[in-house]
Design an enzyme around this catalytic site. Structure first.
Site, PDB file in Angstrom:
ATOM      1  N   ARG A 151      -9.696   0.822   9.124  1.00 25.29           N
ATOM      2  CA  ARG A 151      -9.274  -0.545   9.430  1.00 25.29           C
ATOM      3  C   ARG A 151     -10.323  -1.312  10.216  1.00 25.29           C
ATOM      4  O   ARG A 151     -10.105  -2.474  10.526  1.00 25.29           O
ATOM      5  CB  ARG A 151      -8.008  -0.483  10.288  1.00 25.29           C
ATOM      6  CG  ARG A 151      -6.727  -0.810   9.547  1.00 25.29           C
ATOM      7  CD  ARG A 151      -5.607  -0.570  10.540  1.00 25.29           C
ATOM      8  NE  ARG A 151      -4.434  -1.310  10.241  1.00 25.29           N
ATOM      9  CZ  ARG A 151      -3.378  -0.796   9.607  1.00 25.29           C
ATOM     10  NH1 ARG A 151      -3.409   0.423   9.154  1.00 25.29           N
ATOM     11  NH2 ARG A 151      -2.309  -1.526   9.420  1.00 25.29           N
TER      12      ARG A 151
ATOM     13  N   ARG B 208      11.562  -1.911  10.787  1.00 20.31           N
ATOM     14  CA  ARG B 208      10.515  -1.465  11.697  1.00 20.31           C
ATOM     15  C   ARG B 208      10.390  -2.430  12.870  1.00 20.31           C
ATOM     16  O   ARG B 208      10.533  -3.630  12.709  1.00 20.31           O
ATOM     17  CB  ARG B 208       9.180  -1.383  10.950  1.00 20.31           C
ATOM     18  CG  ARG B 208       8.916  -0.008  10.403  1.00 20.31           C
ATOM     19  CD  ARG B 208       7.728   0.070   9.489  1.00 20.31           C
ATOM     20  NE  ARG B 208       6.507  -0.569   9.951  1.00 20.31           N
ATOM     21  CZ  ARG B 208       5.345  -0.512   9.287  1.00 20.31           C
ATOM     22  NH1 ARG B 208       5.275   0.164   8.151  1.00 20.31           N
ATOM     23  NH2 ARG B 208       4.277  -1.128   9.742  1.00 20.31           N
TER      24      ARG B 208
ATOM     25  N   ARG C  88      11.736  -6.180   4.825  1.00 18.87           N
ATOM     26  CA  ARG C  88      11.552  -4.747   4.546  1.00 18.87           C
ATOM     27  C   ARG C  88      12.572  -3.893   5.312  1.00 18.87           C
ATOM     28  O   ARG C  88      12.866  -4.136   6.476  1.00 18.87           O
ATOM     29  CB  ARG C  88      10.142  -4.308   4.945  1.00 18.87           C
ATOM     30  CG  ARG C  88       9.956  -2.802   4.839  1.00 18.87           C
ATOM     31  CD  ARG C  88       8.526  -2.375   4.897  1.00 18.87           C
ATOM     32  NE  ARG C  88       7.849  -2.789   6.099  1.00 18.87           N
ATOM     33  CZ  ARG C  88       6.554  -2.592   6.310  1.00 18.87           C
ATOM     34  NH1 ARG C  88       5.809  -2.013   5.385  1.00 18.87           N
ATOM     35  NH2 ARG C  88       5.999  -2.998   7.436  1.00 18.87           N
TER      36      ARG C  88
ATOM     37  N   LYS D 166       0.837  -1.211   0.000  1.00 19.33           N
ATOM     38  CA  LYS D 166       0.000   0.000   0.000  1.00 19.33           C
ATOM     39  C   LYS D 166       0.869   1.256   0.000  1.00 19.33           C
ATOM     40  O   LYS D 166       0.639   2.188  -0.758  1.00 19.33           O
ATOM     41  CB  LYS D 166      -0.930   0.012   1.231  1.00 19.33           C
ATOM     42  CG  LYS D 166      -1.839  -1.206   1.324  1.00 19.33           C
ATOM     43  CD  LYS D 166      -2.760  -1.152   2.535  1.00 19.33           C
ATOM     44  CE  LYS D 166      -2.089  -1.161   3.893  1.00 19.33           C
ATOM     45  NZ  LYS D 166      -1.332  -2.404   4.187  1.00 19.33           N
TER      46      LYS D 166
ATOM     47  N   ARG E  86      -0.336  -9.136  13.368  1.00 16.87           N
ATOM     48  CA  ARG E  86      -0.923  -8.129  12.453  1.00 16.87           C
ATOM     49  C   ARG E  86      -1.800  -8.803  11.398  1.00 16.87           C
ATOM     50  O   ARG E  86      -2.845  -8.272  11.021  1.00 16.87           O
ATOM     51  CB  ARG E  86       0.191  -7.312  11.788  1.00 16.87           C
ATOM     52  CG  ARG E  86       0.850  -6.329  12.752  1.00 16.87           C
ATOM     53  CD  ARG E  86       2.217  -5.893  12.276  1.00 16.87           C
ATOM     54  NE  ARG E  86       2.190  -5.140  11.050  1.00 16.87           N
ATOM     55  CZ  ARG E  86       3.258  -4.978  10.264  1.00 16.87           C
ATOM     56  NH1 ARG E  86       4.423  -5.530  10.594  1.00 16.87           N
ATOM     57  NH2 ARG E  86       3.165  -4.275   9.170  1.00 16.87           N
TER      58      ARG E  86
HETATM   59  P1  AP5 Z   1       4.893  -1.720   1.814  1.00 14.78           P
HETATM   60  O1  AP5 Z   1       4.575  -0.840   0.643  1.00 14.78           O
HETATM   61  O2  AP5 Z   1       5.664  -1.131   2.938  1.00 14.78           O
HETATM   62  O3  AP5 Z   1       3.549  -2.435   2.351  1.00 14.78           O
HETATM   63  P2  AP5 Z   1       2.302  -1.832   3.159  1.00 14.78           P
HETATM   64  O4  AP5 Z   1       1.077  -2.495   2.601  1.00 14.78           O
HETATM   65  O5  AP5 Z   1       2.344  -0.344   3.170  1.00 14.78           O
HETATM   66  O6  AP5 Z   1       2.626  -2.475   4.575  1.00 14.78           O
HETATM   67  P3  AP5 Z   1       2.609  -1.883   6.058  1.00 14.78           P
HETATM   68  O7  AP5 Z   1       3.300  -2.910   6.917  1.00 14.78           O
HETATM   69  O8  AP5 Z   1       3.132  -0.483   6.119  1.00 14.78           O
HETATM   70  O9  AP5 Z   1       1.107  -1.910   6.353  1.00 14.78           O
HETATM   71  P4  AP5 Z   1       0.451  -2.018   7.699  1.00 14.78           P
HETATM   72  O10 AP5 Z   1      -0.947  -1.798   7.263  1.00 14.78           O
HETATM   73  O11 AP5 Z   1       0.685  -3.233   8.500  1.00 14.78           O
HETATM   74  O12 AP5 Z   1       1.187  -0.924   8.591  1.00 14.78           O
HETATM   75  P5  AP5 Z   1       0.836   0.584   8.970  1.00 14.78           P
HETATM   76  O13 AP5 Z   1       2.081   1.345   8.931  1.00 14.78           O
HETATM   77  O14 AP5 Z   1      -0.361   1.065   8.219  1.00 14.78           O
HETATM   78  O15 AP5 Z   1       5.654  -3.019   1.235  1.00 14.78           O
HETATM   79  C1  AP5 Z   1       6.086  -4.067   2.104  1.00 14.78           C
HETATM   80  C2  AP5 Z   1       7.375  -4.729   1.532  1.00 14.78           C
HETATM   81  O16 AP5 Z   1       7.061  -5.352   0.278  1.00 14.78           O
HETATM   82  C3  AP5 Z   1       8.510  -3.732   1.241  1.00 14.78           C
HETATM   83  O17 AP5 Z   1       9.730  -4.342   1.538  1.00 14.78           O
HETATM   84  C4  AP5 Z   1       8.398  -3.474  -0.277  1.00 14.78           C
HETATM   85  O18 AP5 Z   1       9.652  -3.140  -0.848  1.00 14.78           O
HETATM   86  C5  AP5 Z   1       7.893  -4.823  -0.773  1.00 14.78           C
HETATM   87  N1  AP5 Z   1       7.026  -4.706  -1.963  1.00 14.78           N
HETATM   88  C6  AP5 Z   1       6.111  -3.733  -2.234  1.00 14.78           C
HETATM   89  N2  AP5 Z   1       5.507  -3.965  -3.412  1.00 14.78           N
HETATM   90  C7  AP5 Z   1       6.042  -5.124  -3.903  1.00 14.78           C
HETATM   91  C8  AP5 Z   1       5.807  -5.910  -5.087  1.00 14.78           C
HETATM   92  N3  AP5 Z   1       4.898  -5.545  -6.018  1.00 14.78           N
HETATM   93  N4  AP5 Z   1       6.533  -7.042  -5.244  1.00 14.78           N
HETATM   94  C9  AP5 Z   1       7.454  -7.447  -4.310  1.00 14.78           C
HETATM   95  N5  AP5 Z   1       7.724  -6.744  -3.174  1.00 14.78           N
HETATM   96  C10 AP5 Z   1       7.010  -5.599  -2.968  1.00 14.78           C
HETATM   97  O19 AP5 Z   1       0.335   0.396  10.497  1.00 14.78           O
HETATM   98  C11 AP5 Z   1       1.208   0.056  11.534  1.00 14.78           C
HETATM   99  C12 AP5 Z   1       0.457  -0.041  12.853  1.00 14.78           C
HETATM  100  O20 AP5 Z   1      -0.148   1.244  13.179  1.00 14.78           O
HETATM  101  C13 AP5 Z   1      -0.718  -1.029  12.895  1.00 14.78           C
HETATM  102  O21 AP5 Z   1      -0.277  -2.350  13.158  1.00 14.78           O
HETATM  103  C14 AP5 Z   1      -1.573  -0.437  14.017  1.00 14.78           C
HETATM  104  O22 AP5 Z   1      -1.045  -0.751  15.277  1.00 14.78           O
HETATM  105  C15 AP5 Z   1      -1.420   1.062  13.798  1.00 14.78           C
HETATM  106  N6  AP5 Z   1      -2.474   1.645  12.936  1.00 14.78           N
HETATM  107  C16 AP5 Z   1      -2.282   2.238  11.711  1.00 14.78           C
HETATM  108  N7  AP5 Z   1      -3.463   2.615  11.183  1.00 14.78           N
HETATM  109  C17 AP5 Z   1      -4.412   2.255  12.080  1.00 14.78           C
HETATM  110  C18 AP5 Z   1      -5.838   2.360  12.090  1.00 14.78           C
HETATM  111  N8  AP5 Z   1      -6.534   2.899  11.065  1.00 14.78           N
HETATM  112  N9  AP5 Z   1      -6.507   1.898  13.166  1.00 14.78           N
HETATM  113  C19 AP5 Z   1      -5.841   1.355  14.226  1.00 14.78           C
HETATM  114  N10 AP5 Z   1      -4.497   1.212  14.281  1.00 14.78           N
HETATM  115  C20 AP5 Z   1      -3.789   1.662  13.207  1.00 14.78           C
END
Ligand code: AP5
Length: 212
Positions: free
Chosen positions: A88, A153, A122, A13, A164
């Site tokens: 979410r 991270r 990552r 994402k 997660r």
């Molecule tokens: P990346 O682009 O970083 O993936 P992502 O989907 O953004 O993953 P996140 O881990 O950031 O999502 P998340 O939803 O768990 O975390 P968030 O920060 O929102 O890509 C991942 C890897 O894959 C990278 O190494 C990349 O290079 C590789 N890649 C990308 N595309 C590729 C492809 N096409 N092919 C191969 N490799 C590829 O949330 C973190 C925490 O915050 C949550 O756990 C929660 O505690 C809290 N939080 C955030 N939002 C909320 C909410 N709305 N409500 C409650 N708690 C929340």
């Protein structure tokens, strides 16, 4: 255009949001990035969020809804937004519907087996915030874009990733039905090369001439 990116942790994402926001000239609003910044600054929101983020649980809805309500009221969101990581829960999606409903929701699909490998490999840049995978790096500590320091991270450990993914399946996946019923959901295959995923998303958003 008002967009939401839905999908499990590691689906890409954040990676795709960078491409799509540059193309559409809309702000990238990542609630995960906002929470990590609040935690590192020690703000009241950061203090409330820290234990949830580090264990892979969800931060309480009321904290997130207020944070997003405030962010969407800023002037750069007048032209639209891309929300990455929000909503979410069904409660968050109902709140967004009332605050400023999305035109389109892109659901990025990748299987759990692939996600584990992506997340454990990552690395993120502490300077430019770029995201990379160790398989693409000749030096796993130096950012290939800006030379900044790369880190892993805290929530990218196997145990936290498993938590997660469980949280995603029980609390966030139901939003697929919510947005299908709203008629705004499009699903793209996130298990393709990065540029192909970008192309699929642009197609799901309509022809490039129609984008605004
Ligand atoms: P990346 O682009 O970083 O993936 P992502 O989907 O953004 O993953 P996140 O881990 O950031 O999502 P998340 O939803 O768990 O975390 P968030 O920060 O929102 O890509 C991942 C890897 O894959 C990278 O190494 C990349 O290079 C590789 N890649 C990308 N595309 C590729 C492809 N096409 N092919 C191969 N490799 C590829 O949330 C973190 C925490 O915050 C949550 O756990 C929660 O505690 C809290 N939080 C955030 N939002 C909320 C909410 N709305 N409500 C409650 N708690 C929340």
């Amino acid at each position: 255009m008002k967009l939401v990116f839905l999908g499990p942790p590691g689906a890409g994402k954040g990676t795709q949001a960078a491409h799509i926001c540059a193309k559409l000239d809309i702000p990238h609003i990542s609630t995960g990035d906002m929470l990590r910044s609040a935690i590192s600054k020690g703000t009241p929101t950061g203090l409330k969020a820290k234990s949830y983020v580090e264990s892979g649980g969800l931060v309480p809805d009321e904290v997130l809804i207020e944070m997003v309500r405030e962010r969407l009221s800023e002037s750069d969101c007048a032209k639209g937004y891309l929300l990455d990581g929000f909503p979410r829960t069904v409660h968050q999606s109902e709140a967004l519907k009332e605050i400023c409903p999305p035109d389109r929701v892109i659901n990025v699909f990748v299987s759990d087996e692939k996600l584990l490998a992506r997340l454990t490999g990552r690395r993120v840049c502490t300077a430019c915030e770029g995201t990379f995978h160790i398989s693409m790096l000749s030096n796993a500590e130096i950012c290939p874009s800006c030379g900044g320091k790369l880190i892993q991270r805290k929530d990218d450990t196997p145990q936290t990733i498993t938590n997660r993914l469980n949280v995603y399946h029980t609390q966030t996946a139901p939003l697929i039905d919510f947005y299908t019923a709203e008629g705004t959901l499009r699903t793209v295959d996130g298990d393709k090369p990065e540029d192909e995923v970008t192309r699929e998303i642009l197609i799901a958003l309509g022809s490039q001439d129609d984008l605004h």
